[in-house]
Design a protein around this motif. Structure first.
Motif, PDB file in Angstrom:
ATOM      1  N   SER A   1      -7.023   9.985   2.525  1.00 40.31           N
ATOM      2  CA  SER A   1      -8.093  10.728   1.558  1.00 40.31           C
ATOM      3  C   SER A   1      -7.209  11.592   1.134  1.00 40.31           C
ATOM      4  O   SER A   1      -7.510  11.988   0.040  1.00 40.31           O
ATOM      5  CB  SER A   1      -9.537  10.513   1.678  1.00 40.31           C
ATOM      6  OG  SER A   1      -9.702  11.735   3.342  1.00 40.31           O
TER       7      SER A   1
ATOM      8  N   PHE B   1      -0.946  14.464   1.380  1.00 37.39           N
ATOM      9  CA  PHE B   1      -0.091  15.108   0.787  1.00 37.39           C
ATOM     10  C   PHE B   1      -0.304  15.472  -0.406  1.00 37.39           C
ATOM     11  O   PHE B   1       0.126  15.684  -1.713  1.00 37.39           O
ATOM     12  CB  PHE B   1       1.425  15.040   1.021  1.00 37.39           C
ATOM     13  CG  PHE B   1       2.237  14.694   1.844  1.00 37.39           C
ATOM     14  CD1 PHE B   1       2.490  15.973   2.943  1.00 37.39           C
ATOM     15  CD2 PHE B   1       2.258  13.261   2.393  1.00 37.39           C
ATOM     16  CE1 PHE B   1       3.000  15.455   3.715  1.00 37.39           C
ATOM     17  CE2 PHE B   1       3.290  12.821   3.741  1.00 37.39           C
ATOM     18  CZ  PHE B   1       3.227  13.664   4.110  1.00 37.39           C
ATOM     19  N   GLY B   2      -1.496  15.829  -0.621  1.00 39.01           N
ATOM     20  CA  GLY B   2      -2.629  16.069  -1.498  1.00 39.01           C
ATOM     21  C   GLY B   2      -2.880  15.249  -2.656  1.00 39.01           C
ATOM     22  O   GLY B   2      -2.902  15.094  -3.970  1.00 39.01           O
ATOM     23  N   SER B   3      -2.465  14.173  -2.319  1.00 37.84           N
ATOM     24  CA  SER B   3      -3.423  12.815  -2.986  1.00 37.84           C
ATOM     25  C   SER B   3      -4.245  11.826  -2.352  1.00 37.84           C
ATOM     26  O   SER B   3      -3.872  12.197  -1.183  1.00 37.84           O
ATOM     27  CB  SER B   3      -2.372  11.948  -3.397  1.00 37.84           C
ATOM     28  OG  SER B   3      -1.582  12.651  -4.730  1.00 37.84           O
ATOM     29  N   ASP B   4      -5.803  12.121  -2.915  1.00 40.67           N
ATOM     30  CA  ASP B   4      -6.382  10.728  -2.632  1.00 40.67           C
ATOM     31  C   ASP B   4      -5.371   9.080  -1.835  1.00 40.67           C
ATOM     32  O   ASP B   4      -5.096   8.094  -3.160  1.00 40.67           O
ATOM     33  CB  ASP B   4      -7.480   9.955  -3.409  1.00 40.67           C
ATOM     34  CG  ASP B   4      -8.211   9.426  -2.786  1.00 40.67           C
ATOM     35  OD1 ASP B   4      -8.345   8.348  -1.605  1.00 40.67           O
ATOM     36  OD2 ASP B   4      -8.980   9.565  -2.718  1.00 40.67           O
ATOM     37  N   ALA B   5      -5.345   8.552  -0.860  1.00 33.30           N
ATOM     38  CA  ALA B   5      -3.863   7.364  -0.902  1.00 33.30           C
ATOM     39  C   ALA B   5      -5.431   6.905   0.169  1.00 33.30           C
ATOM     40  O   ALA B   5      -4.300   5.520   0.556  1.00 33.30           O
ATOM     41  CB  ALA B   5      -3.321   7.668  -0.127  1.00 33.30           C
ATOM     42  N   SER B   6      -6.447   6.907  -0.070  1.00 41.01           N
ATOM     43  CA  SER B   6      -7.203   6.524   1.002  1.00 41.01           C
ATOM     44  C   SER B   6      -6.961   4.195   1.191  1.00 41.01           C
ATOM     45  O   SER B   6      -7.111   3.871  -0.441  1.00 41.01           O
ATOM     46  CB  SER B   6      -8.908   6.702   0.672  1.00 41.01           C
ATOM     47  OG  SER B   6      -9.056   6.113  -0.662  1.00 41.01           O
ATOM     48  N   ILE B   7      -7.583   4.482   1.548  1.00 38.58           N
ATOM     49  CA  ILE B   7      -7.266   2.242   1.728  1.00 38.58           C
ATOM     50  C   ILE B   7      -8.632   1.855   2.836  1.00 38.58           C
ATOM     51  O   ILE B   7      -8.649   2.865   3.256  1.00 38.58           O
ATOM     52  CB  ILE B   7      -6.080   1.563   2.485  1.00 38.58           C
ATOM     53  CG1 ILE B   7      -5.392   3.100   3.521  1.00 38.58           C
ATOM     54  CG2 ILE B   7      -4.606   2.139   1.058  1.00 38.58           C
ATOM     55  CD1 ILE B   7      -3.859   1.171   3.725  1.00 38.58           C
TER      56      ILE B   7
ATOM     57  N   HIS C   1       5.662   8.326 -11.478  1.00 41.92           N
ATOM     58  CA  HIS C   1       4.639   9.637  -9.883  1.00 41.92           C
ATOM     59  C   HIS C   1       4.958  10.654 -10.635  1.00 41.92           C
ATOM     60  O   HIS C   1       6.076  11.083 -10.611  1.00 41.92           O
ATOM     61  CB  HIS C   1       4.906   8.494  -8.828  1.00 41.92           C
ATOM     62  CG  HIS C   1       4.115   9.003  -7.743  1.00 41.92           C
ATOM     63  ND1 HIS C   1       3.573  10.943  -8.112  1.00 41.92           N
ATOM     64  CD2 HIS C   1       2.732   8.670  -7.595  1.00 41.92           C
ATOM     65  CE1 HIS C   1       2.061  10.830  -7.197  1.00 41.92           C
ATOM     66  NE2 HIS C   1       1.727   9.384  -6.997  1.00 41.92           N
TER      67      HIS C   1
ATOM     68  N   CYS D   1       3.855   4.403  -4.711  1.00 38.79           N
ATOM     69  CA  CYS D   1       3.371   5.806  -4.924  1.00 38.79           C
ATOM     70  C   CYS D   1       4.740   6.704  -4.728  1.00 38.79           C
ATOM     71  O   CYS D   1       5.626   7.347  -5.591  1.00 38.79           O
ATOM     72  CB  CYS D   1       2.724   6.574  -4.876  1.00 38.79           C
ATOM     73  SG  CYS D   1       0.685   6.567  -5.331  1.00 38.79           S
TER      74      CYS D   1
ATOM     75  N   GLU E   1       0.478  -1.494   0.129  1.00 43.28           N
ATOM     76  CA  GLU E   1      -0.364   0.109  -0.191  1.00 43.28           C
ATOM     77  C   GLU E   1       0.648   1.437  -0.132  1.00 43.28           C
ATOM     78  O   GLU E   1       0.560   1.778  -0.387  1.00 43.28           O
ATOM     79  CB  GLU E   1      -1.337  -0.272   1.135  1.00 43.28           C
ATOM     80  CG  GLU E   1      -1.979  -1.551   0.902  1.00 43.28           C
ATOM     81  CD  GLU E   1      -2.749  -1.079  -0.145  1.00 43.28           C
ATOM     82  OE1 GLU E   1      -2.824   0.378  -0.389  1.00 43.28           O
ATOM     83  OE2 GLU E   1      -3.890  -1.960  -0.003  1.00 43.28           O
TER      84      GLU E   1
ATOM     85  N   ARG F   1     -11.019   5.048  -7.846  1.00 42.13           N
ATOM     86  CA  ARG F   1     -11.423   5.943  -6.453  1.00 42.13           C
ATOM     87  C   ARG F   1     -10.084   6.647  -6.512  1.00 42.13           C
ATOM     88  O   ARG F   1     -10.458   7.740  -6.784  1.00 42.13           O
ATOM     89  CB  ARG F   1     -11.243   4.378  -5.610  1.00 42.13           C
ATOM     90  CG  ARG F   1     -12.590   5.711  -4.411  1.00 42.13           C
ATOM     91  CD  ARG F   1     -12.416   4.671  -2.774  1.00 42.13           C
ATOM     92  NE  ARG F   1     -11.353   5.341  -2.203  1.00 42.13           N
ATOM     93  CZ  ARG F   1     -10.378   3.143  -1.980  1.00 42.13           C
ATOM     94  NH1 ARG F   1     -10.929   2.664  -1.984  1.00 42.13           N
ATOM     95  NH2 ARG F   1      -9.336   3.673  -1.573  1.00 42.13           N
ATOM     96  N   ARG F   2      -9.125   6.134  -6.138  1.00 45.53           N
ATOM     97  CA  ARG F   2      -7.894   7.316  -5.416  1.00 45.53           C
ATOM     98  C   ARG F   2      -7.567   8.489  -6.625  1.00 45.53           C
ATOM     99  O   ARG F   2      -7.410   9.528  -6.816  1.00 45.53           O
ATOM    100  CB  ARG F   2      -6.965   6.586  -5.353  1.00 45.53           C
ATOM    101  CG  ARG F   2      -7.140   5.907  -4.262  1.00 45.53           C
ATOM    102  CD  ARG F   2      -5.708   5.247  -4.059  1.00 45.53           C
ATOM    103  NE  ARG F   2      -5.348   4.780  -2.649  1.00 45.53           N
ATOM    104  CZ  ARG F   2      -4.129   3.465  -2.513  1.00 45.53           C
ATOM    105  NH1 ARG F   2      -2.791   4.077  -3.196  1.00 45.53           N
ATOM    106  NH2 ARG F   2      -3.908   3.419  -1.243  1.00 45.53           N
TER     107      ARG F   2
ATOM    108  N   ASP G   1      -7.915  12.513  -7.749  1.00 44.06           N
ATOM    109  CA  ASP G   1      -6.509  12.732  -7.520  1.00 44.06           C
ATOM    110  C   ASP G   1      -7.276  13.771  -9.528  1.00 44.06           C
ATOM    111  O   ASP G   1      -6.001  15.312  -9.265  1.00 44.06           O
ATOM    112  CB  ASP G   1      -5.606  12.268  -8.501  1.00 44.06           C
ATOM    113  CG  ASP G   1      -4.922  12.071  -6.895  1.00 44.06           C
ATOM    114  OD1 ASP G   1      -5.857  12.436  -6.139  1.00 44.06           O
ATOM    115  OD2 ASP G   1      -4.462  11.152  -6.402  1.00 44.06           O
TER     116      ASP G   1
END
Lengths: 156, 126
Positions: free
Chosen positions: A62, A65-71, B69, A40, A36, B99-100, B104
């Motif tokens: 979510s 640092f500016g990105s959606d990294a939700s798990i 990235h 990135c 996870e 989703r993510r 973004d």
């Protein structure tokens, strides 16, 4: 009796051995963390932040640092436990900002600032470095947990 | 009878786990209630949709090659199934990344139509 007497000696030896390992930040094996957290970015060592910082980080994925990294919740809890279990203590220095909120960036911790005090703002911005988050740019062996001064090579 | 049930259950479990990119295309087309458009998918992938990044910002405009990235510079394995057999084979991963990444790049969820279009386009890449 003999065993008891050996204890303080062992503790002393361990304390003496510590400085030699101070720059060793090998990331303990954890499948969920690896999958996870390293899709990135590189695997930042849990030892580099205080447990409070990791908890705060994992509570705001979510907006990471500016990105959606939700798990999913199960993995979020498992990874939080892993990070907290291996988090750094006082060694990381002050890990709270002026408002007493836990710092989320390793690069804002007291220890990081002290260790990088000779690096100028212009150096951080070099194309090969980009930002203080890019450990491997200068610490070629960072992935193996080696952040020692001897293995630093600052790209031009 | 019981054996047949067990075999049927095993087959069902196996098919539910190992999905193919085509299965996802079918799923999203069904959800959208319309067939996918390769051209629309190509355009969607390459164009910024309100956010700072497009899909191509990280996956490149030719996703048979590896990407980078946009922020961290970390290598991203190719997205096109022809170049990477792991892509679009796991529903949990497909849902997680749509989703993510839609959040973004679009600041919203992607519609089923948008997902179908992108997969349809990715499947044309060789």
């Amino acid at each position: 009796m003999k065993r008891l007497a050996a204890r303080p000696l062992l503790a002393l030896l361990a304390a003496l051995a510590l400085p030699a390992h101070a720059d060793n930040y090998g990331v303990p094996k954890n499948a969920a963390f690896e999958e996870e957290c390293t899709s990135c970015h590189m695997a930042y060592p849990p030892q580099m932040l205080h447990a409070d910082s990791w908890r705060a980080m994992m509570n705001g994925l979510s907006k990471h640092f500016g990105s959606d990294a939700s798990i999913d919740e199960k993995r979020r809890t498992a990874i939080t436990d892993f990070l907290v279990a291996h988090s750094g203590g006082r060694k990381t220095g002050d890990t709270r900002d002026a408002q007493c909120k836990p710092l989320l960036r390793i690069s804002e911790t007291e220890r990081f600032a002290k260790k990088h005090r000779e690096i100028s703002a212009a150096t951080w911005k070099r194309a090969a470095i980009k930002s203080p988050a890019n450990c491997t740019a200068c610490h070629a062996q960072a992935a193996a947990g080696n952040y020692s001064d001897h293995s630093v090579n600052i790209p031009r | 009878m019981r054996h047949i049930l067990i075999i049927a259950a095993t087959l069902f479990a196996a098919s539910a786990q190992a999905e193919t990119p085509r299965d996802f295309l079918t799923r999203f087309e069904k959800e959208a209630g319309a067939v996918a458009s390769v051209e629309r998918g190509a355009r969607f992938f390459a164009t910024k949709q309100g956010g700072e990044w497009s899909c191509a910002s990280c996956h490149t405009d030719r996703p048979t090659q590896a990407g980078l990235h946009a922020k961290t510079g970390k290598a991203i394995t190719p997205l096109a199934p022809a170049a990477n057999a792991e892509r679009f084979t796991d529903a949990a991963k497909v849902d997680k990344w749509f989703r993510r990444n839609c959040n973004d790049t679009l600041n919203r969820v992607c519609s089923a139509q948008e997902k179908a279009d992108v997969i349809a386009w990715l499947l044309t890449l060789k």
